[in-house]
Design a protein around this motif. Structure first.
Motif, mmCIF file in Angstrom:
data_model
loop_
_atom_site.group_PDB
_atom_site.id
_atom_site.type_symbol
_atom_site.label_atom_id
_atom_site.label_comp_id
_atom_site.label_asym_id
_atom_site.label_seq_id
_atom_site.Cartn_x
_atom_site.Cartn_y
_atom_site.Cartn_z
ATOM 1 N N ALA A 172 71.079 48.976 63.752
ATOM 2 C CA ALA A 172 71.616 48.595 65.266
ATOM 3 C C ALA A 172 71.523 49.792 65.945
ATOM 4 C CB ALA A 172 73.109 48.160 64.863
ATOM 5 N N PHE A 173 71.680 50.931 65.162
ATOM 6 C CA PHE A 173 71.477 52.054 66.076
ATOM 7 C C PHE A 173 70.039 52.551 66.623
ATOM 8 C CE2 PHE A 173 70.296 56.860 66.213
ATOM 9 C CZ PHE A 173 71.321 57.200 67.136
ATOM 10 N N THR A 174 69.059 52.422 65.886
ATOM 11 C CA THR A 174 67.814 52.738 66.436
ATOM 12 C C THR A 174 67.475 51.643 67.204
ATOM 13 O OG1 THR A 174 66.805 51.461 64.418
ATOM 14 C CG2 THR A 174 67.090 53.745 64.167
ATOM 15 N N THR A 175 67.737 50.489 67.154
ATOM 16 C CA THR A 175 67.320 49.246 68.134
ATOM 17 C C THR A 175 68.047 49.885 69.646
ATOM 18 O OG1 THR A 175 67.035 47.596 66.506
ATOM 19 C CG2 THR A 175 67.561 46.843 68.883
ATOM 20 N N ALA A 176 69.301 50.029 69.391
ATOM 21 C CA ALA A 176 69.876 50.505 70.772
ATOM 22 C C ALA A 176 69.202 51.663 71.335
ATOM 23 C CB ALA A 176 71.450 50.780 70.284
ATOM 24 N N GLU A 183 66.246 52.868 70.949
ATOM 25 C CA GLU A 183 65.009 52.569 71.770
ATOM 26 C C GLU A 183 65.138 51.837 72.963
ATOM 27 O OE1 GLU A 183 62.319 50.550 68.869
ATOM 28 O OE2 GLU A 183 62.824 52.053 67.415
ATOM 29 N N LEU A 184 66.175 50.960 73.149
ATOM 30 C CA LEU A 184 66.420 50.325 74.512
ATOM 31 C C LEU A 184 66.880 51.312 75.459
ATOM 32 C CD1 LEU A 184 68.277 46.962 73.308
ATOM 33 C CD2 LEU A 184 66.239 47.063 74.789
ATOM 34 N N TRP A 185 67.748 52.053 74.992
ATOM 35 C CA TRP A 185 68.425 53.117 76.046
ATOM 36 C C TRP A 185 67.217 54.038 76.394
ATOM 37 C CZ3 TRP A 185 68.002 58.511 75.684
ATOM 38 C CH2 TRP A 185 68.511 59.125 76.701
ATOM 39 N N ALA A 186 66.205 54.422 75.533
ATOM 40 C CA ALA A 186 65.138 55.517 75.983
ATOM 41 C C ALA A 186 64.144 54.875 76.830
ATOM 42 C CB ALA A 186 64.458 55.805 74.522
ATOM 43 N N LYS A 187 63.911 53.332 77.002
ATOM 44 C CA LYS A 187 62.863 52.787 77.600
ATOM 45 C C LYS A 187 63.213 52.986 79.145
ATOM 46 C CE LYS A 187 60.963 49.681 74.800
ATOM 47 N NZ LYS A 187 61.106 48.107 73.929
ATOM 48 N N SER A 188 64.643 52.873 79.509
ATOM 49 C CA SER A 188 64.871 52.701 80.835
ATOM 50 C C SER A 188 66.161 53.766 81.418
ATOM 51 C CB SER A 188 65.343 51.312 81.050
ATOM 52 O OG SER A 188 66.121 51.078 82.124
ATOM 53 N N ALA A 203 69.278 51.834 81.722
ATOM 54 C CA ALA A 203 70.025 51.172 80.511
ATOM 55 C C ALA A 203 71.383 51.164 80.588
ATOM 56 C CB ALA A 203 69.553 51.914 79.310
ATOM 57 N N PRO A 204 72.138 50.177 80.120
ATOM 58 C CA PRO A 204 73.616 50.221 79.884
ATOM 59 C C PRO A 204 73.988 51.368 79.012
ATOM 60 C CG PRO A 204 72.781 48.095 79.330
ATOM 61 C CD PRO A 204 71.666 49.126 79.405
ATOM 62 N N ASN A 205 75.422 51.898 79.102
ATOM 63 C CA ASN A 205 75.652 52.971 78.299
ATOM 64 C C ASN A 205 75.597 52.505 76.795
ATOM 65 O OD1 ASN A 205 78.290 52.051 76.636
ATOM 66 N ND2 ASN A 205 79.030 51.951 78.817
ATOM 67 N N PHE A 206 75.503 53.661 75.886
ATOM 68 C CA PHE A 206 75.045 53.505 74.478
ATOM 69 C C PHE A 206 76.330 52.660 73.634
ATOM 70 C CE2 PHE A 206 74.097 54.669 70.344
ATOM 71 C CZ PHE A 206 72.885 54.471 70.194
ATOM 72 N N HIS A 207 77.219 52.514 73.791
ATOM 73 C CA HIS A 207 78.287 51.758 73.231
ATOM 74 C C HIS A 207 78.032 50.232 73.409
ATOM 75 C CE1 HIS A 207 81.290 54.686 71.969
ATOM 76 N NE2 HIS A 207 80.952 55.351 73.052
ATOM 77 N N GLU A 208 77.779 49.739 74.746
ATOM 78 C CA GLU A 208 77.391 48.595 74.872
ATOM 79 C C GLU A 208 76.155 48.151 74.358
ATOM 80 O OE1 GLU A 208 76.643 46.242 79.105
ATOM 81 O OE2 GLU A 208 78.034 47.794 79.136
ATOM 82 N N LEU A 209 75.246 48.985 74.353
ATOM 83 C CA LEU A 209 73.781 48.729 73.714
ATOM 84 C C LEU A 209 73.820 48.417 72.157
ATOM 85 C CD1 LEU A 209 71.638 51.355 75.632
ATOM 86 C CD2 LEU A 209 71.063 48.799 75.810
ATOM 87 N N ILE A 210 74.699 49.314 71.397
ATOM 88 C CA ILE A 210 74.825 49.366 69.958
ATOM 89 C C ILE A 210 75.642 48.056 69.600
ATOM 90 C CG2 ILE A 210 76.827 50.924 69.488
ATOM 91 C CD1 ILE A 210 75.176 52.104 67.227
ATOM 92 N N HIS A 211 76.417 47.549 70.392
ATOM 93 C CA HIS A 211 77.494 46.561 69.911
ATOM 94 C C HIS A 211 76.644 45.432 70.329
ATOM 95 C CE1 HIS A 211 80.565 48.126 68.420
ATOM 96 N NE2 HIS A 211 80.916 48.987 69.198
ATOM 97 N N ASP A 212 75.808 45.155 71.216
ATOM 98 C CA ASP A 212 74.769 43.991 71.576
ATOM 99 C C ASP A 212 73.694 43.981 70.379
ATOM 100 O OD1 ASP A 212 75.945 43.744 73.971
ATOM 101 O OD2 ASP A 212 74.221 44.267 75.212
ATOM 102 N N SER A 213 73.278 45.076 69.939
ATOM 103 C CA SER A 213 72.399 45.046 69.044
ATOM 104 C C SER A 213 72.972 44.716 67.511
ATOM 105 C CB SER A 213 71.706 46.529 68.404
ATOM 106 O OG SER A 213 71.194 46.988 69.476
ATOM 107 N N LEU A 214 74.312 44.954 67.319
ATOM 108 C CA LEU A 214 75.071 44.288 66.171
ATOM 109 C C LEU A 214 75.048 43.221 66.450
ATOM 110 C CD1 LEU A 214 76.585 45.339 63.579
ATOM 111 C CD2 LEU A 214 78.396 45.879 64.855
#
Lengths: 190, 190
Positions: free
Chosen positions: A153-157, A159-164, A167-178
């Protein structure tokens, strides 16, 4: 750490990442990084042992932050939630550095050798997280699987963050990945 | 492949693993491996390009087997089930070699350099599985997370198998690992 110190380190990081992306990691010297940051070469070595440490020097502190977070999570929390909460907090702190961290991902992606080094650091982090879970009383196999799930979940979040830059904040990204991971794993024979 | 060929390869594998475990990977020469297998040094190079290939030479074929399995799984099967079924079949074939494969794990575990190499092979396999899923129409992020979840179940099962000559068969081990992973990920706020 006095403010001017933090600024010098930040300037070195930013200068290094920009040079690495522009010219390729192998082509850049420590002297050039220092010069671009407006510092003496000697100052570089106050913060980093060598050029590679600009990319990987933060890994030990990051690992320590994550492990401490897992160990100190309230007892009532499920193991995976303890892991993801800790990774979310550490990831939010890391991503707050912004652009240099995004550029770092580009640099890593550009070199097989750096990708391998990153992979090894991530495997070490996964093992440390699993170890922290066993110290919380989680059975060994479940601890390992839980650590791997959290890290996925962390690495997916990340990578998403790094791409743009948007990107939404990291908390949101990791919970989406989870959530996505739970959906992928949970469903059977639907 | 004529039977005597398969035997020669098997003898070389067994001889190499025993020597690596006894004396340490770095200390063993190709000539010694061939001699222990009752073959000429020249025969070794009929099967392996070098000493390291005894340990990693099978990785490409294994990857190919797994990817083909994922691509050819019936369309109605859920992505994770396609991955785990394919990994289970490939793992069952691999573990059917028995003792030399168990010894290989000991050899890998004994050397940081070999562990790193193994890690890189596993990351490559994970990426290939994710890619196969996207070719089945699975969205990219879900494909990556699903591949990682399947690989976590696989590596856990494989470690369990390698630890004990009395281990249950591989299908059973990987499905137990998957059940455990589902339990670890699924439960919330219980």
């Amino acid at each position: 750490m006095p403010r001017w110190d933090a600024d010098a380190e930040g300037r070195l990081l930013k200068a290094a990442m920009e040079l690495f992306v522009d010219r390729g990691y192998d082509q850049v010297t420590v002297a050039e990084i220092a010069e671009r940051a407006g510092l003496k070469k000697r100052s570089f070595f106050r913060y980093f042992a060598d050029k590679r440490e600009v990319l990987f020097g933060g890994a030990a502190a990051f690992e320590q932050t994550v492990v401490t977070g897992v160990l100190q999570a309230p007892e009532a929390i499920q193991p995976l939630d303890a892991v993801v909460t800790s990774l979310a907090a550490a990831g939010a702190e890391l991503t707050s550095w912004g652009e240099p961290v995004r550029l770092r991902q580009q640099v890593i992606a550009s070199s097989p050798e750096l990708r391998e080094r990153e992979l090894i650091k991530l495997a070490s982090l996964t093992a440390q997280v699993a170890d922290a879970l066993t110290r919380r009383g989680v059975e060994e196999l479940t601890a390992s699987l839980t650590a791997q799930a959290g890290m996925a979940a962390f690495t997916t979040a990340f990578e998403l963050w790094a791409k743009s830059a948007d990107a939404p904040n990291f908390h949101e990204l990791i919970h989406d990945s989870l959530t996505r991971l739970r959906a992928a794993i949970g469903r059977r024979d639907e």
